[in-house]
Write an enzyme that holds these catalytic residues in place. Sequence first.
Site, short mmCIF file in Angstrom:
data_model
loop_
_atom_site.label_atom_id
_atom_site.label_comp_id
_atom_site.label_asym_id
_atom_site.label_seq_id
_atom_site.Cartn_x
_atom_site.Cartn_y
_atom_site.Cartn_z
CE LYS A 1 -2.10 -1.17 3.87
NZ LYS A 1 -1.34 -2.42 4.12
NE ARG B 1 -4.05 -1.73 10.11
CZ ARG B 1 -2.98 -1.13 9.59
NH1 ARG B 1 -3.04 0.11 9.18
NH2 ARG B 1 -1.85 -1.79 9.46
NE ARG C 1 7.55 -2.40 6.05
CZ ARG C 1 6.24 -2.30 6.24
NH1 ARG C 1 5.47 -1.84 5.28
NH2 ARG C 1 5.70 -2.67 7.38
P1 ADP Z 1 2.25 -1.85 3.22
O1 ADP Z 1 2.28 -0.34 3.18
O2 ADP Z 1 1.04 -2.43 2.54
O3 ADP Z 1 2.48 -2.43 4.57
P2 ADP Z 1 4.79 -1.61 1.76
O4 ADP Z 1 4.42 -0.74 0.60
O5 ADP Z 1 5.57 -0.99 2.84
O6 ADP Z 1 3.47 -2.37 2.33
O7 ADP Z 1 5.57 -2.89 1.17
C1 ADP Z 1 6.09 -3.89 2.02
C2 ADP Z 1 7.47 -4.33 1.50
O8 ADP Z 1 7.33 -5.03 0.25
C3 ADP Z 1 8.44 -3.19 1.23
O9 ADP Z 1 9.74 -3.61 1.57
C4 ADP Z 1 8.32 -2.94 -0.30
O10 ADP Z 1 9.55 -2.46 -0.85
C5 ADP Z 1 8.02 -4.36 -0.80
N1 ADP Z 1 7.09 -4.37 -1.94
C6 ADP Z 1 6.02 -3.56 -2.17
N2 ADP Z 1 5.37 -3.92 -3.30
C7 ADP Z 1 6.04 -4.99 -3.80
C8 ADP Z 1 5.86 -5.84 -4.95
N3 ADP Z 1 4.85 -5.64 -5.80
N4 ADP Z 1 6.74 -6.86 -5.13
C9 ADP Z 1 7.75 -7.07 -4.24
N5 ADP Z 1 7.98 -6.32 -3.15
C10 ADP Z 1 7.14 -5.29 -2.92
P1 AMP Z 2 1.04 0.31 9.21
O1 AMP Z 2 2.11 1.35 9.10
O2 AMP Z 2 -0.16 0.61 8.36
O3 AMP Z 2 1.57 -1.09 9.00
O4 AMP Z 2 0.52 0.37 10.72
C1 AMP Z 2 1.38 0.10 11.80
C2 AMP Z 2 0.59 -0.04 13.08
O5 AMP Z 2 -0.10 1.19 13.39
C3 AMP Z 2 -0.51 -1.11 13.09
O6 AMP Z 2 0.00 -2.39 13.39
C4 AMP Z 2 -1.43 -0.58 14.20
O7 AMP Z 2 -0.90 -0.82 15.48
C5 AMP Z 2 -1.37 0.93 13.98
N1 AMP Z 2 -2.42 1.41 13.02
C6 AMP Z 2 -2.21 1.98 11.82
N2 AMP Z 2 -3.38 2.29 11.22
C7 AMP Z 2 -4.35 1.89 12.09
C8 AMP Z 2 -5.78 1.90 12.05
N3 AMP Z 2 -6.45 2.39 11.00
N4 AMP Z 2 -6.43 1.41 13.11
C9 AMP Z 2 -5.79 0.91 14.19
N5 AMP Z 2 -4.46 0.85 14.28
C10 AMP Z 2 -3.73 1.34 13.25
#
Ligand code: ADP
Ligand code: AMP
Length: 221
Positions: free
Chosen positions: A13, A88, A127
């Site tokens: 995302k 969420r 990551r």
């Molecule tokens: P989210 O915001 O949904 O938690 P991230 O955008 O931070 O996810 O992505 C999680 C990890 O996966 C990061 O290290 C990113 O560089 C990697 N990543 C994101 N999209 C892809 C993809 N399509 N293929 C492989 N790795 C990806």
């Molecule tokens: P994220 O960066 O989206 O992976 O979120 C990291 C952490 O922040 C999650 O594991 C939750 O503890 C908290 N968090 C982020 N967004 C929300 C949400 N919409 N509702 C509740 N907790 C959240």
Amino acid sequence: MLVILLGAPGAGKGTQAEMIVERYKLTHISTGDILRASIKKETELGKQAKDYLDKGELVPDEVVVKIVEERLKEPDCQAGALLDGFPRTVEQAKSLEEVLEGMQRKIDYVIYIEVTEDELISRLTGRRICRDCGATYHLKFNPPQVRNVCDQCGGELYQREDDSMETVKQRIKVYREQTEPLIEYYRRKSLLHAVDGDQDINKVHQQLQEVLDNNSRSEGV
Ligand code: ADP
Ligand code: AMP
């Protein structure tokens, strides 16, 4: 335009958000980023939230709803916003609707990035994030040009504490129990667009563009 990115932790995302906000003139609102910044600054909100993040649990609905409500009212969100990591829970989704109604706004797209569980675990544990600008990398799938150094600003890369294997598993469990019901929720409202997130970053990006350029129908009808 108001867009919601829905998907498990690690679905991509944040990565996709960085790529689309510029093109579509949207302001990126990541509740996770806002909470981490508050923890770093040791604000009251940060103190309230820290334990939940450390344990991979969700922060209470009313706390995050208030954050998003206040953020959406800021001038930079008037033209458009992209919500990443919010809502969420179904409760959060309902509260968001009330907030938007009060502002005479509505959700235009909910894009669900679908990724298999094994892939989520590899993505999260590999990551790395820039300490200075927040850009996201991956040790294997999206490495920086120089090890541990951000390509964009030269900042140092670090691993989020909640990206440890143990917390990752808990976060995915919480996602399955509390967030996954939103897929059906938005499908019923004919707002959901699912994209296959098990592809490389640019291919996923292309699919998102297709949705936002209005070339694809929502799934719900
Ligand atoms: P989210 O915001 O949904 O938690 P991230 O955008 O931070 O996810 O992505 C999680 C990890 O996966 C990061 O290290 C990113 O560089 C990697 N990543 C994101 N999209 C892809 C993809 N399509 N293929 C492989 N790795 C990806
Ligand atoms: P994220 O960066 O989206 O992976 O979120 C990291 C952490 O922040 C999650 O594991 C939750 O503890 C908290 N968090 C982020 N967004 C929300 C949400 N919409 N509702 C509740 N907790 C959240």
